[in-house]
Design a protein around this motif. Sequence first.
Motif, PDB file in Angstrom:
ATOM      1  N   TYR A   1       0.840  -1.208   0.000  1.00 39.57           N
ATOM      2  CA  TYR A   1       0.000   0.000   0.000  1.00 39.57           C
ATOM      3  C   TYR A   1       0.873   1.255   0.000  1.00 39.57           C
ATOM      4  O   TYR A   1       0.640   2.188  -0.762  1.00 39.57           O
ATOM      5  CB  TYR A   1      -0.913  -0.041   1.229  1.00 39.57           C
ATOM      6  N   ALA A  26      -0.361   2.763  -3.438  1.00 40.20           N
ATOM      7  CA  ALA A  26      -1.567   3.611  -3.354  1.00 40.20           C
ATOM      8  C   ALA A  26      -1.296   5.049  -3.826  1.00 40.20           C
ATOM      9  O   ALA A  26      -2.121   5.629  -4.547  1.00 40.20           O
ATOM     10  CB  ALA A  26      -2.143   3.574  -1.941  1.00 40.20           C
ATOM     11  N   ALA A  64      -7.747   0.743  -2.650  1.00 44.68           N
ATOM     12  CA  ALA A  64      -7.085   2.051  -2.614  1.00 44.68           C
ATOM     13  C   ALA A  64      -6.726   2.608  -3.987  1.00 44.68           C
ATOM     14  O   ALA A  64      -6.134   3.686  -4.072  1.00 44.68           O
ATOM     15  CB  ALA A  64      -5.813   1.941  -1.765  1.00 44.68           C
TER      16      ALA A  64
END
Length: 678
Positions: A319, A323, A356
Amino acid sequence: MTTPDHPSVHPAWLPDAATAFLHGRTVLVAGDGPLAETVRGEARRAGATLVDGDADLVLRDTGAVPGGEGFVVAHRDGRLDVAADDDAALLHAWFHVVRGGTTDPAGHPDARHEPAHALRMLDHWDNVDVHPVMGQVERGYSGGSIFYADGHVREDLSRVEQYARLLAATGVNRVAINNVNVHAREARLLTDGLPDVARVAAAFRPWGIRVHLSVSFASPIVLGGLTTSDPLDPDVRAWWADAVARVYAVVPDFGGFVVKADSEGQPGPFAYGRDHADGANLLARALAPHGGTVHWRAFVYNHTQDWRDRSTDRARAAYDHFAPLDGRFDENVIVQVKHGPMDFQTREPVSPVLAAMPRTRLAVELQVTQEYTGQQRHACYLGPWWSEILRFRPWGPVEGDDGSPTVSDVVGGAGPGASPQVAAARGGGIAAVSNVGDDAFWTGHPLAQANLYAFGRLAWDPTLDPTDVLDEWVSLTFASPSPAGADRTVDPDVRAALHAVLDDSWRTYEAYTAPLGVGFMVNPGHHYGPSVDGYEYSPWGTYHFADRDGIGVDRTRATGTGYTGQYPAPWRDVYESLGTCPDELLLFFHHVPYGHVLHDGTTVVQHVYDTHFAGVERVEGYVRTWEGLRGAVDDAVFERVTERLAEQLRSAREWRDQVCTYFLRASGVADAHGRTIY
Ligand code: GCW
């Protein structure tokens, strides 16, 4: 137990008995081209009579949806009439009828069928050469590669053709044929290996499957003799454009590249101060003129972490890296995200990356090869696990179904806020690491064939009940010999026994291995069998932090690594709170005392004892159940499964004893039931 093409190879879910119901039926296949020809070949092979007029079964390529894979089953004058969108759909329609086991229209309700995902891909971690540590197939438990032998692509690809046929019957339509860890020899598949790649592609093509290659990000250096592979360098761009053009010259329907970059030692854009979007777009722009895609893996983390460093949390890594790049990837880039934040564990939360990146085509990556789930020595049917993952609702609700988007929706391009490009491309679909090798049963453990079958079926329709999918697999694989033209049947005892062994086998495996979502506790390197502290002082970022008081990883925002904050509501709060965190993930998110009370009223330590003893008892039950099938299934299958179950039982006891003993010694808390713990 053999197939006509390969006398030593098990026919998996397409034995002759599975299609005997078609014997003597009349079939009309209306359509042109190689895929229609494949369907005619299948009809002949099943003993059906191909006709030009009235038929028991009519399959028509209407061409109504170019490139479409859907088909409509209808009844006309009491007979089955299937209208397929395009040629690949014709093939899917054929296997749909085969799965049904009857040509009786009553067995095939009128309906339209189409895949939930446009890309249903298997990734092989096969090396051309035998790697000194990893062997030929990295994390392969089924012998050598079906593609390569003696340092090059096999001369005889008939086994690959059979594999393609099996995959087509499940709905898989893409295969990447080499390991994402691209070593020197395998890098050359992109250059001097191309004629061989073209042969492999030709073996898959009649089955509607397109081939992809894993490539090294350093190819311009290692293959092209350039001094850099900087994605912004014009010579590097030109090199990739030429390399890709050469691929398409020999494989016109080439699927594209799979890339593991800046991950576990593989080269990537970081060396040049560039990011993953720069890297992925470089390849995407070379592929775009030809219609190819890049599957760029999000499995990026620090694998040289100091175990003393408590500020780094491997679970956060994908992430944190990806993201922020949402919106920067080209339309033909698919970011391929492992289903969990760590690494294909028996139990992990769903990766927050999947929630995300609405402006990026995402694929979820599953692992059919049982690296962490028993290595095809343990029976472990993963359909229920994948089903949970694909049906998970990253935005809630926590329980029930209010129609909120699922992981499957996200990777189908229908997540909340999906950009028009992502929606139009139908996302990035589903990919998985194959469990197939040159073993006579394809998958080492004959029952591991069910995982390969279930992957294809769930990628086609993630709403299917995994137990029903298993039942389909049983019906095909263990079809009873039947008179030509009669509906397919299966010995009810065989069916019942296979369900008894496999339905809950994943939860059984979970029960006797690492508890409550803590993960790992496996032997380092090969990852088989228990070693509670095996990774505890390693650089890999996979720790459980057990001490005399408690165990688990604090990933809360309040006192831990903050990982829970990577989830949208409600999960960010559900996981944050000890009161609401699901028990099966407790130790993934929290460090708790051994006496912490779970939702069912048991303490953590007593839960560990209870599940480990119960898990072993279940395996003892599997052994007995299977023994009851002696003489009722093919002898070679019976023997192989018997041998594997014996090892599963030995290993399950080993797990039980090591894990229970570890918890007893650490906590000093005796088992409430007084069982033997060493
Ligand atoms: O699960 C881990 C495996 C590696 C693998 C890596 C990855 C191909 O242990 O063998 O490398 O993941 O997914 O890239």
